[in-house]
Design a protein around this motif. Structure first.
Motif, short mmCIF file in Angstrom:
data_model
loop_
_atom_site.label_atom_id
_atom_site.label_comp_id
_atom_site.label_asym_id
_atom_site.label_seq_id
_atom_site.Cartn_x
_atom_site.Cartn_y
_atom_site.Cartn_z
N UNK A 201 0.84 -1.21 0.00
CA UNK A 201 0.00 0.00 0.00
C UNK A 201 0.87 1.26 0.00
N UNK A 202 1.92 1.25 0.80
CA UNK A 202 2.76 2.45 0.90
C UNK A 202 3.46 2.73 -0.43
N UNK A 203 3.92 1.68 -1.09
CA UNK A 203 4.57 1.91 -2.39
C UNK A 203 3.55 2.47 -3.39
N UNK A 204 2.37 1.89 -3.37
CA UNK A 204 1.31 2.34 -4.29
C UNK A 204 0.96 3.81 -4.05
N UNK A 205 0.81 4.18 -2.78
CA UNK A 205 0.45 5.56 -2.47
C UNK A 205 1.56 6.52 -2.90
N UNK A 206 2.81 6.08 -2.70
CA UNK A 206 3.94 6.94 -3.13
C UNK A 206 3.87 7.14 -4.65
N UNK A 208 1.18 7.08 -6.60
CA UNK A 208 0.03 7.92 -6.94
C UNK A 208 0.28 9.38 -6.54
N UNK A 209 0.86 9.56 -5.33
CA UNK A 209 1.11 10.94 -4.86
C UNK A 209 2.14 11.66 -5.72
N UNK A 210 3.02 10.86 -6.35
CA UNK A 210 4.07 11.51 -7.15
C UNK A 210 3.48 12.22 -8.37
N UNK A 211 2.23 11.90 -8.73
CA UNK A 211 1.59 12.67 -9.81
C UNK A 211 0.50 13.59 -9.25
N UNK A 212 0.58 13.85 -7.95
CA UNK A 212 -0.29 14.85 -7.33
C UNK A 212 -1.67 14.33 -6.92
N UNK A 269 9.22 7.82 -11.69
CA UNK A 269 8.44 8.70 -10.80
C UNK A 269 9.29 9.23 -9.65
N UNK A 270 10.53 8.77 -9.58
CA UNK A 270 11.44 9.24 -8.52
C UNK A 270 11.20 8.56 -7.18
N UNK A 271 10.63 7.35 -7.24
CA UNK A 271 10.32 6.63 -5.99
C UNK A 271 11.33 5.53 -5.72
#
Ligand code: FVH
Length: 309
Positions: A201-206, A208-212, A269-271
């Motif tokens: 979940x944390x990877x997924x949220x990172x 998604x958040x990287x595109x705002x 995405x820079x993650x």
């Protein structure tokens, strides 16, 4: 034998208690220990509490708990002793302060630890004349006493039978057997599922958040996806028990290709890929070892038989 005014042997003051609910002592009043004590207080059970830092007992004392000055006093107060502290080193320190008062009581240790630590603590308590149950709490403090909480127990079956009605006040009970190491084993295994889920979940949220995009607008997609995926668990378990890693869902080859995209997209995405590269390494190893047409469950065999360093 020395006696108190009521004629009970000293150290067994609980035998004076009126009513049908036998007293309980809760040792360790962190977030979880406090929630455990509150569940017993809510039931109207005489609850004695002790914490290394005494200030933490004040709120519970205001709610009706008896605050013991020493570990020995807390243990003497009840036939049932619950311990919930940081780790087993703390449990051992606490039990060593108990002295002779431990004999004849039941210790239920709900501290997180390993199966070996549970077995050692069980042997130590038996040498000191007490019954022992180890426990794994599958709940957060706010869930204690609700239908969503359940607690795993293992160790003395007679202690479990005797105390199950009291322990049910904390949440559902699941007795796993006489080996005290079983509750921590199952506890850690279930926590592994939880950490895997949160890691994903944390990877997924990172991502998604990287595109705002807000996490809140993403989770409505996650919940049904997880329920659909978890529905396959019984079928997966059946196949694993039969040592059958064939798949009609998706092969290690397909997952290997997908993972390359997954890693590349994360980097674009820079993650950081720290949470996901261990899985990629296992998929790659499975393919390299000739299991490319097997499904993902092949990984279970691989981690059960790790490569030697
Ligand atoms: N909180 C949770 O959601 C999880 C759910 C599943 C079970 N875990 C386990 O429960 C144990 C206690 O966790 P906690 O959340 O209550 O932890 P804290 O709020 O940090 O309180 C820790 C208590 O431990 C006491 N303590 C630490 N070291 C010692 C020691 N050497 N001697 C005596 N007591 C000690 C500490 O006392 P103090 O710092 O207030 O003096 C707290 O009472 C844990 O195993 C979880 O994995 C919780």
């Amino acid at each position: 034998m020395r006696e108190n005014k009521q004629g009970n042997p000293l150290g067994q003051e609980w035998k004076q208690t009126e009513g049908h609910l036998k007293p309980v002592s809760v040792i360790g009043l962190g977030m979880m220990g406090s929630a455990l004590a509150q569940a017993f207080l809510k039931e109207g059970r005489r609850t004695t509490v002790w914490n290394r830092t005494p200030g933490r007992a004040e709120t519970l004392a205001a709610e009706g708990a008896v605050s013991a000055r020493t570990v020995a006093e807390a243990i003497a107060a009840s036939p049932l002793i619950l311990i919930c502290v940081l780790d087993y080193a703390a449990v051992q320190e606490i039990l060593e302060q108990a002295g002779d008062v431990l004999a004849g009581r039941t210790v239920v240790n709900l501290t997180n630890g390993s199966p070996a630590q549970a077995r050692q603590t069980a042997a130590w308590t038996a040498e000191h004349g007490a019954e022992y149950l180890d426990g794994g709490i599958m709940a957060v403090p706010q869930m204690i006493g609700t239908s969503g909480a359940f607690v795993l127990y293992s160790g003395s079956s007679s202690a479990f039978e005797a105390w199950q009605p009291a322990l049910e006040k904390l949440g559902g009970t699941k007795y796993l057997g006489g080996d005290p190491g079983l509750a921590p084993l199952y506890d850690l295994a279930l926590l592994s599922v939880m950490y895997g889920m949160y890691g994903g979940l944390f990877h997924a949220i990172a991502m998604i958040r990287s595109v705002g995009v807000q996490a809140e607008s993403f989770t409505p997609l996650v919940v049904p996806w997880l329920s659909a995926m978890s529905a396959s668990m019984p079928r997966i378990a059946q196949a694993v028990d039969a040592n059958d890693h064939r798949t009609d869902v998706s092969s290690l080859y397909i997952n290997q290709t997908g993972f390359v995209n997954f890693i590349a997209a994360s980097r674009e995405l820079g993650i950081s890929t720290e949470l996901i590269t261990p899985m990629q390494a296992l998929i790659d190893r499975g393919v390299a070892e000739g299991h490319g047409t097997d499904g993902l469950t092949r990984i279970i065999e691989m981690i059960q038989h790790p490569l030697s360093d």
